[in-house]
Design a protein around this motif. Structure first.
Motif, PDB file in Angstrom:
ATOM      1  N   TYR A 107       2.239   7.850   1.004  1.00  0.00           N
ATOM      2  CA  TYR A 107       3.641   7.859   1.405  1.00  0.00           C
ATOM      3  C   TYR A 107       4.303   9.203   1.123  1.00  0.00           C
ATOM      4  N   LYS A 134       0.858  -1.192   0.000  1.00  0.00           N
ATOM      5  CA  LYS A 134       0.000   0.000   0.000  1.00  0.00           C
ATOM      6  C   LYS A 134       0.891   1.238   0.000  1.00  0.00           C
ATOM      7  N   ARG A 135       1.024   1.880  -1.154  1.00  0.00           N
ATOM      8  CA  ARG A 135       1.872   3.063  -1.281  1.00  0.00           C
ATOM      9  C   ARG A 135       1.102   4.360  -1.008  1.00  0.00           C
ATOM     10  N   ARG A 160       7.549   5.119  13.315  1.00  0.00           N
ATOM     11  CA  ARG A 160       8.253   5.342  12.044  1.00  0.00           C
ATOM     12  C   ARG A 160       9.601   6.023  12.286  1.00  0.00           C
ATOM     13  N   SER A 182       7.370  11.364   6.334  1.00  0.00           N
ATOM     14  CA  SER A 182       6.595  10.598   7.316  1.00  0.00           C
ATOM     15  C   SER A 182       7.515   9.855   8.272  1.00  0.00           C
ATOM     16  N   TRP A 212       6.900   1.574   4.264  1.00  0.00           N
ATOM     17  CA  TRP A 212       5.533   2.128   4.251  1.00  0.00           C
ATOM     18  C   TRP A 212       4.585   1.165   3.553  1.00  0.00           C
ATOM     19  N   ASP A 213       4.996   0.702   2.384  1.00  0.00           N
ATOM     20  CA  ASP A 213       4.177  -0.239   1.606  1.00  0.00           C
ATOM     21  C   ASP A 213       3.873  -1.505   2.393  1.00  0.00           C
ATOM     22  N   HIS A 257       2.710   2.158   7.020  1.00  0.00           N
ATOM     23  CA  HIS A 257       1.639   3.149   6.809  1.00  0.00           C
ATOM     24  C   HIS A 257       0.662   3.157   7.989  1.00  0.00           C
TER      25      HIS A 257
END
Length: 256
Positions: free
Chosen positions: A89, A85-86, A172, A93, A160-161, A165
């Motif tokens: 992004y 899941k991009r 993070r 972050s 993130w992908d 996320h």
């Protein structure tokens, strides 16, 4: 503070990772042969089949607190599979290159100090002069720290992908500045880091043949440490690439 442990002078990043994978069985075998007239160099050999007795028989995820490891292919199979899941992004972050312990050295400096083959001199505000490093991606010796990048083993976008996320900003930041494992961040030539960009191993592997198996160990260990996922294509590529790495073992500790 939680930082890389200083590496013995003359020990390269690849050797450090390989030495970190040696099992108790190998150390015991060395002790039993200590009376031999022929001395054996510690880094002459990769872990052999004799180390298989230390592999975690359950194959269970969650780290290897007893010091045992997982064979590379088995470790890859422990990474959860999920779609990437991009959406949303942004590099910002992940707040990175912070001075976590207030000693004047940011994360980048801490990695450079820890991974130096020849220690640099440390000046005001952690300015570094002199020193030498070996970029294990391409086996290039570097004597100017400005020519090195600090690579996130699993790039920020890939993280993130693969699950970051859904993390808090604080987690993070912890990921982006992870000094608790010597595989999370690595000093390499700017050329190789920028060639890699945010690609996973199905699209990028280091150019040095000697780096291939250690790189897969480090990638896999980082994903397991942080509970990151792989998609089907990445999992297939990792398993295919790992086929020649019969002696490779992955050890990791789950991130706090």
């Amino acid at each position: 503070m939680s930082v890389h442990q200083p590496r013995p002078v003359g020990v390269t990043p690849v050797e450090l990772r390989r030495l970190g994978s040696l099992s108790a069985a190998l150390l015991t075998a060395a002790a039993l042969t200590a009376c031999s007239a022929d001395l054996v160099e510690a880094d002459d050999a990769k872990p052999s089949a004799a180390t298989s007795s230390t592999i975690n028989p359950s194959g269970a995820p969650g780290g290897t607190p007893d010091g045992a490891g997982l064979r590379l292919a088995d470790a890859i199979k422990q990474i959860p599979v999920a779609e990437e899941k991009r959406t949303g992004y942004e590099r910002d972050s992940f707040k990175h290159w912070v001075d976590e312990d207030g000693d004047g050295c940011q994360t980048r400096d801490e990695v450079l100090i820890a991974e130096a083959v020849t220690a640099p001199e440390q000046g005001a505000r952690c300015s570094l002069t002199g020193g030498s490093w070996l970029s294990y991606y391409d086996e290039v010796e570097v004597t100017d720290a400005r020519k090195l990048d600090i690579d996130h083993m699993v790039p920020l976008a890939e993280a993130w992908d693969s699950g970051a996320h859904a993390w808090t900003p604080e987690r993070r930041e912890a990921y982006a500045n992870d000094l608790g494992s010597d595989r999370s961040l690595v000093a390499v030539t700017a050329k190789t880091n920028r060639s890699k960009a945010d690609r996973d191993p199905k699209a990028y592997m280091p150019p040095a043949e000697s780096a291939r198996c250690p790189y897969l160990e480090d990638w896999t260990g980082t994903k397991l440490r942080w509970g990151l996922s792989v998609d089907d294509a990445e999992r297939t590529a990792l398993l295919d690439l790992a086929a020649p790495c019969e002696d490779s073992v992955v050890e990791y500790e789950a991130a706090p």
